[in-house]
Structures are given as structure tokens and as C-alpha cells.
Motif scaffolding. Structure first.
Motif, short mmCIF file in Angstrom:
data_model
loop_
_atom_site.label_atom_id
_atom_site.label_comp_id
_atom_site.label_asym_id
_atom_site.label_seq_id
_atom_site.Cartn_x
_atom_site.Cartn_y
_atom_site.Cartn_z
N ARG A 58 0.83 -1.21 0.00
CA ARG A 58 0.00 0.00 0.00
C ARG A 58 0.86 1.25 0.00
NH1 ARG A 58 -4.29 -1.94 -2.36
NH2 ARG A 58 -5.12 -3.71 -1.23
N GLN A 59 2.01 1.22 0.67
CA GLN A 59 2.92 2.36 0.64
C GLN A 59 3.44 2.60 -0.77
OE1 GLN A 59 6.46 1.89 3.05
NE2 GLN A 59 7.36 3.79 2.30
N GLU A 61 2.02 1.68 -3.48
CA GLU A 61 0.87 2.10 -4.28
C GLU A 61 0.60 3.59 -4.09
OE1 GLU A 61 -3.16 -0.28 -5.05
OE2 GLU A 61 -3.09 0.60 -3.05
N ARG A 62 0.65 4.07 -2.84
CA ARG A 62 0.47 5.52 -2.56
C ARG A 62 1.54 6.35 -3.28
NH1 ARG A 62 -0.91 3.75 2.30
NH2 ARG A 62 1.16 3.93 3.19
N GLU A 63 2.78 5.87 -3.25
CA GLU A 63 3.88 6.58 -3.93
C GLU A 63 3.63 6.64 -5.43
OE1 GLU A 63 7.39 4.48 -2.72
OE2 GLU A 63 7.21 5.15 -0.63
N VAL A 65 0.67 6.47 -7.00
CA VAL A 65 -0.45 7.40 -7.24
C VAL A 65 0.02 8.84 -7.12
CG1 VAL A 65 -2.66 8.23 -6.32
CG2 VAL A 65 -2.27 5.77 -6.63
N ALA A 66 0.83 9.13 -6.11
CA ALA A 66 1.35 10.50 -5.93
C ALA A 66 2.18 10.92 -7.14
CB ALA A 66 2.17 10.58 -4.65
N THR A 88 -5.99 1.52 -11.79
CA THR A 88 -5.50 1.35 -10.42
C THR A 88 -5.81 -0.06 -9.91
OG1 THR A 88 -7.52 1.94 -9.21
CG2 THR A 88 -6.12 3.75 -9.98
N VAL A 92 -7.11 0.70 -4.16
CA VAL A 92 -6.51 2.04 -4.14
C VAL A 92 -7.41 3.10 -3.51
CG1 VAL A 92 -7.18 2.95 -6.40
CG2 VAL A 92 -4.93 3.50 -5.49
N ASP A 95 -7.68 4.07 0.48
CA ASP A 95 -6.81 5.10 1.04
C ASP A 95 -7.34 6.47 0.63
OD1 ASP A 95 -4.61 7.09 1.06
OD2 ASP A 95 -3.35 5.38 1.62
N SER A 97 -6.11 9.45 0.85
CA SER A 97 -5.18 10.33 0.13
C SER A 97 -5.11 9.96 -1.34
CB SER A 97 -3.79 10.31 0.77
OG SER A 97 -3.19 9.03 0.66
N ASN A 98 -5.16 8.67 -1.66
CA ASN A 98 -5.19 8.24 -3.06
C ASN A 98 -6.45 8.77 -3.74
OD1 ASN A 98 -2.82 6.73 -2.95
ND2 ASN A 98 -3.89 4.82 -2.50
#
Length: 191
Positions: A58-59, A61-63, A65-66, A88, A92, A95, A97-98
Motif C-alpha cells: 500500500r505504501q 501504491e500511494r507513492e 499514485v502520488a 488502479t 486504491v 486510502d 489520500s489516493n
């Protein structure tokens, strides 16, 4: 028009199959978040889960997406933001933030499917799906459980398209149509 069409939804709803078709029809670039994650990690998603657990996946994945949502490239034709179709992973939107980052840059189209259709697709697939093996439950039971867990996240999408009874070409038609309607609403002033 909104510069990005984001495809999300549960596993085996057709995101990876329809994404390249939609991108080709629109003349846009196609990017798969899972592919970005795999490239960053240097290993398949199932191996990331096995070696480092879901939290690490998940980390990553967040990176990814960012990175994709902060893309500052411009379209060579209209000089607006670079248009692309982004596919995605199924979790996704869980989260926040995503979800916020993706909504900021485009229209989120969530692909859905009936649980029994998804279970049948998953069982025919050779892809390893780490989230389905948790708890040792039958595929259909686990699909229903995960879909229930993610229902609120999927409800955050701008539009949902059911892929259960559609060919990939029909699904592409429906995705493009839904995207066009929702993108127009975002740029037109209220009547």
C-alpha cells in the motif's frame, strides 16, 4: 475535457483489459498503477505481499499514485494537462489520500461486477491474488467479503460501470461514454 480517466474497481472487473483499449480510442497514454509498483519494487505484487506484507504494498501504491497525479507534462496539442488513462489496483480508493489525489486530476470510473461473475473470472485466471487467499475461504465467499469491505471506497468514484455482461469492447464504449458525461459536468458551469 478532464485530462485523466481513472479506472478503478474490484479485481477481475476488467480494468487492465479495457484500459489500453480506452486509451487507444482516445489517443491517450495508458498507465497501470500496479505496473509502476512492480517496477519500483522489482518484484511481482504477490511477492511484495509475501516478502513485506500488505502495508508495504500500500505504501508503494500511494507513492505511485502520488507520482502519477503530480505529473506536470502538457499535452502537445492543446497545451493542457497531459491526458492519460490510469488503471488502479482494486484497493486504491480505500486510502483517502489516493482518492483525493485521483479526484483532483480526473474522473474516477469504478468498474463493478456481480460477485459470482468475478469469482468465476478469478478462478479462470492464472494471476495470483493475495487478498483472496486470506482466511482460507471459498473464492465466492472471499469475493463477497472483500466487496463489502470496499463498498464505501468504491462509492467515492464519480461513476460506476457494471462489466458483468459486457465484452471488453462494449465495456470500453460504456467507460468512454460515462467519462464524457462526467468530465463535461466538471468543466461546464452549473445551469
Amino acid at each position: 475535457m478532464t485530462p485523466k480517466l481513472i479506472l478503478t474497481g474490484f479485481m477481475a472487473t476488467g480494468k487492465s483489459s479495457v484500459g489500453p483499449i480506452v486509451a487507444r480510442r482516445l489517443g491517450w497514454e495508458f498507465v497501470d498503477v500496479d505496473t509502476v509498483v512492480i517496477a519500483r519494487a522489482g518484484k511481482p505484487i504477490a511477492q511484495i505481499f509475501a516478502d513485506h506484507g500488505e502495508a508495504r504494498f500500500r505504501q508503494l501504491e500511494r507513492e505511485a499514485v502520488a507520482q502519477l497525479t503530480s505529473d506536470r507534462r502538457r499535452c502537445p496539442h492543446c497545451h493542457g494537462p497531459h491526458p492519460e488513462v490510469i488503471s488502479t489496483g482494486g484497493g486504491v480508493l480505500v486510502d483517502e489520500s489516493n482518492c483525493m489525489a485521483l479526484k483532483r486530476v480526473g474522473v474516477i470510473v469504478c468498474l463493478t461486477g456481480r460477485p459470482e461473475v468475478i469469482a468465476a473470472r478469478v478462478e479462470r485466471s492464472k494471476a495470483k491474488r493475495p487478498k483472496l487467499t486470506e482466511g482460507g475461504k471459498p473464492t465466492l465467499a472471499r469475493v463477497k467479503e472483500l466487496m463489502d469491505e470496499r463498498a464505501d471506497a468504491y462509492a467515492r468514484a464519480d461513476v460506476q460501470v457494471d462489466s458483468s455482461d459486457l465484452t471488453v469492447e462494449q465495456l470500453a464504449d460504456d467507460v468512454i461514454g460515462a467519462f464524457g458525461v462526467h468530465a463535461a459536468r466538471r468543466i461546464l458551469p452549473p445551469a
